[in-house]
Design a protein around this motif. Structure first.
Motif, short mmCIF file in Angstrom:
data_model
loop_
_atom_site.label_atom_id
_atom_site.label_comp_id
_atom_site.label_asym_id
_atom_site.label_seq_id
_atom_site.Cartn_x
_atom_site.Cartn_y
_atom_site.Cartn_z
N GLU A 69 0.80 -1.22 0.00
CA GLU A 69 0.00 0.00 0.00
C GLU A 69 0.83 1.27 0.00
O GLU A 69 0.29 2.38 0.14
CB GLU A 69 -0.94 0.00 1.21
CG GLU A 69 -1.96 -1.14 1.15
CD GLU A 69 -2.82 -1.23 2.41
OE1 GLU A 69 -2.52 -0.49 3.37
OE2 GLU A 69 -3.78 -2.03 2.42
N ALA A 70 2.14 1.16 -0.15
CA ALA A 70 2.99 2.35 -0.13
C ALA A 70 2.61 3.29 -1.27
O ALA A 70 2.32 2.85 -2.39
CB ALA A 70 4.45 1.95 -0.24
N SER A 71 2.63 4.59 -0.99
CA SER A 71 2.25 5.58 -2.00
C SER A 71 3.45 6.10 -2.79
O SER A 71 3.28 6.83 -3.77
CB SER A 71 1.55 6.77 -1.32
OG SER A 71 2.40 7.35 -0.33
N SER A 72 4.65 5.70 -2.38
CA SER A 72 5.87 6.13 -3.05
C SER A 72 7.01 5.25 -2.56
O SER A 72 6.86 4.49 -1.59
CB SER A 72 6.19 7.59 -2.75
OG SER A 72 6.52 7.75 -1.38
N ASP A 74 9.67 6.40 -1.18
CA ASP A 74 10.07 6.95 0.12
C ASP A 74 9.22 6.38 1.25
O ASP A 74 9.74 6.01 2.31
CB ASP A 74 9.96 8.48 0.11
CG ASP A 74 11.04 9.13 -0.74
OD1 ASP A 74 12.16 8.57 -0.80
OD2 ASP A 74 10.77 10.19 -1.34
N SER A 75 7.91 6.28 1.02
CA SER A 75 7.05 5.72 2.06
C SER A 75 7.32 4.23 2.23
O SER A 75 7.27 3.69 3.35
CB SER A 75 5.57 5.97 1.75
OG SER A 75 5.17 5.27 0.58
N ALA A 76 7.63 3.54 1.13
CA ALA A 76 7.97 2.12 1.23
C ALA A 76 9.22 1.91 2.08
O ALA A 76 9.30 0.97 2.87
CB ALA A 76 8.19 1.54 -0.17
N ARG A 78 10.28 3.92 4.49
CA ARG A 78 9.96 4.23 5.90
C ARG A 78 9.16 3.11 6.55
O ARG A 78 9.40 2.75 7.71
CB ARG A 78 9.15 5.54 5.98
CG ARG A 78 9.94 6.80 5.70
CD ARG A 78 9.14 8.02 6.11
NE ARG A 78 7.83 8.08 5.46
CZ ARG A 78 7.61 8.67 4.29
NH1 ARG A 78 8.60 9.27 3.64
NH2 ARG A 78 6.39 8.69 3.77
N GLU A 79 8.22 2.55 5.78
CA GLU A 79 7.27 1.60 6.35
C GLU A 79 7.66 0.14 6.14
O GLU A 79 6.94 -0.76 6.58
CB GLU A 79 5.89 1.85 5.73
CG GLU A 79 5.37 3.27 5.95
CD GLU A 79 4.28 3.67 4.95
OE1 GLU A 79 3.87 2.78 4.16
OE2 GLU A 79 3.90 4.85 4.95
N THR A 81 7.54 -1.45 3.36
CA THR A 81 6.53 -2.02 2.49
C THR A 81 7.04 -1.93 1.05
O THR A 81 8.23 -1.69 0.82
CB THR A 81 5.19 -1.28 2.64
OG1 THR A 81 5.39 0.13 2.39
CG2 THR A 81 4.62 -1.48 4.04
N TYR A 83 6.26 -0.36 -2.97
CA TYR A 83 5.53 0.57 -3.83
C TYR A 83 5.30 -0.10 -5.18
O TYR A 83 6.25 -0.53 -5.84
CB TYR A 83 6.35 1.85 -4.01
CG TYR A 83 5.77 2.87 -4.95
CD1 TYR A 83 4.44 3.29 -4.85
CD2 TYR A 83 6.57 3.46 -5.94
CE1 TYR A 83 3.92 4.24 -5.71
CE2 TYR A 83 6.06 4.42 -6.79
CZ TYR A 83 4.74 4.81 -6.67
OH TYR A 83 4.23 5.76 -7.52
#
Length: 450
Positions: A69-72, A74-76, A78-79, A81, A83
């Motif tokens: 569910e990562a939106s980018s 960068d979020s992947a 951090r989380e 997860t 992208y």
């Protein structure tokens, strides 16, 4: 340290190798199934033309939907997860990505992906061997110029063959022949996506259930893929190729050291030091027991009586002369083995097979009479199959590489069985793939194996 120990160290230091995958089809999905089970690597992004299908494939091989569910990127990161996107450029441009795994199977797109990845300082493991077959030597050179690694993909047969050849030469053995197995009869060259499953012994329903692509599998059956992969091996090892295409001598594993000798010694080779493909079917269609259909092999020679005697003392199975010995792997596990390439490239800075010369080429050859206005549909399709030729021969005839025979128009009649030339087609000369092929021909033509 071994590769696995280095991966464990990366995991302990929380410095994983960060992977970006382009193309989440069958091959890519097999690798995706192994990533969660491999320490020291992190999949941060997947690019596919159909992101929803890519997510479904990830779930099918064991990923949880909440991990996608990562939106980018960068979020992947951090989380922890992944992208999933249709934007491959987002992957090759992101500074956190260490290795790009190219899995599209589309040679035109793959060239663009590789070149852009090199320019962004990314190592590339190229699963799309169709691209390597028509411009791999120059791709490798451009990677070196960019100070990154370009590699064939372990698990696919070319890299496994290169590994066997490297083993032989590093141990001091001259390589007489090397190659893979295949289920082959001459009329398979005429097969189309409509006939392929019957030859494989599958129903259309079984093929659909497995998500099997009829055009892709037909490219194996009709001889295109064996020619493509043999081209990659020849260009990565310096081995020569048959003067007029693969011979496919039928043989069991036991008989490989017999048939992979020179003709002058009772075998099938024009000379020592060649690639070849072994058929798992006799010429009358009978299946050969204990075949090498799914495997790879290398035949080496004992150059002295002492080495020959060692073969005998250690019960190595040889030809009747005792001088030719074949080492083989009877199976390969496709995408399940790609992790070895990723680790080798990122940690050892070593490719698992990389082209360095232009010895071989695979040329589009008509499956039927072609007429002006007909559209070529590439490997495994309805119009052409790939024929392995020495690069010197293909260059002198102006042969059309199979990897560029996609969605281009025929402008001159071509008879069934005839190999196509540049002058037979109308081709887009603005693509990266065409330009790099022309650049490769200019760069390597002076060093083509005679």
């Amino acid at each position: 340290m071994s590769l696995y120990q280095q991966l464990l160290q990366r995991a302990a230091e929380q410095k994983p190798i960060r992977i970006g995958l382009i193309g989440a089809g069958k091959f890519g999905s097999m690798y995706l199934a192994q990533i969660p089970r491999t320490p020291g690597v992190q999949l941060v992004a997947v690019a596919d033309l159909m992101p929803a299908l890519a997510k479904q494939n990830l779930c099918n091989v064991g990923w949880d939907a909440t991990q996608l569910e990562a939106s980018s990127i960068d979020s992947a990161l951090r989380e922890r997860t992944c992208y999933v996107t249709d934007d491959w450029q987002a992957i090759v441009q992101h500074p956190a990505v260490d290795v790009v795994v190219e899995c599209t199977g589309n040679p035109i797109a793959a060239v663009e992906h590789c070149l852009r990845a090199f320019s962004e300082g990314k190592h590339v493991v190229n699963v799309t061997v169709e691209a390597d077959a028509f411009c791999g030597p120059l791709l490798a050179k451009k990677a070196r110029d960019a100070n990154v690694i370009y590699s064939l993909a372990f698990g696919d047969q070319p890299a496994l063959i290169c590994d066997l050849v490297d083993w032989a030469r590093t141990c001091g053995f001259p390589v007489v022949a090397a190659g893979r197995g295949h289920q082959w009869l001459p009329h398979y060259a005429d097969s189309t996506p409509e006939t392929v499953w019957n030859y494989y012994g599958l129903t259309t329903e079984q093929a659909k259930r497995g998500g099997l692509n009829p055009k892709m599998f037909n490219s194996f059956l009709d001889g295109s893929k064996p020619a493509i992969e043999s081209t990659a091996v020849a260009n990565a090892t310096g081995l020569a190729v048959p003067s007029n295409g693969l011979l496919y001598p039928p043989a069991s594993v036991e008989d490989i050291p017999v048939v992979t000798r020179p003709i002058s010694e009772g075998g099938h080779l024009e000379r020592k030091g060649m690639v070849e493909v072994i058929s798992s079917l006799e010429k009358d269609g009978r299946k050969i027991p204990y075949d090498i259909r799914m495997g790879v092999w290398v035949t080496v020679e004992a150059e002295t009586d002492y080495i020959k005697n060692c073969f005998e003392e250690y019960k190595a199975h040889t030809d009747p002369s005792g001088r030719y010995f074949t080492l083989y792997k009877r199976w390969h596990l496709i995408g399940l083995e790609v992790g070895l390439s990723v680790a080798s490239v990122a940690l050892r800075k070593e490719a698992t097979g990389v082209p360095y010369c232009w010895n071989a080429d695979v040329i589009a050859t008509a499956k039927r009479d072609l007429n002006p206005g007909d559209q070529l549909d590439g490997e495994g399709g309805y119009t052409v199959w790939g024929k392995l030729l020495p690069a010197k021969k293909s260059h002198s005839m102006g042969g059309l590489p199979l990897g560029l025979a996609h969605q281009i128009k025929v402008i001159r009649p071509v008879k069934k069985g005839q190999s196509l030339c540049w002058d037979d087609v109308l081709i887009d000369k603005t693509t990266d793939a065409y330009k790099i092929r022309m650049e490769m021909e200019q760069s390597f033509k002076g060093a083509i194996l005679s």
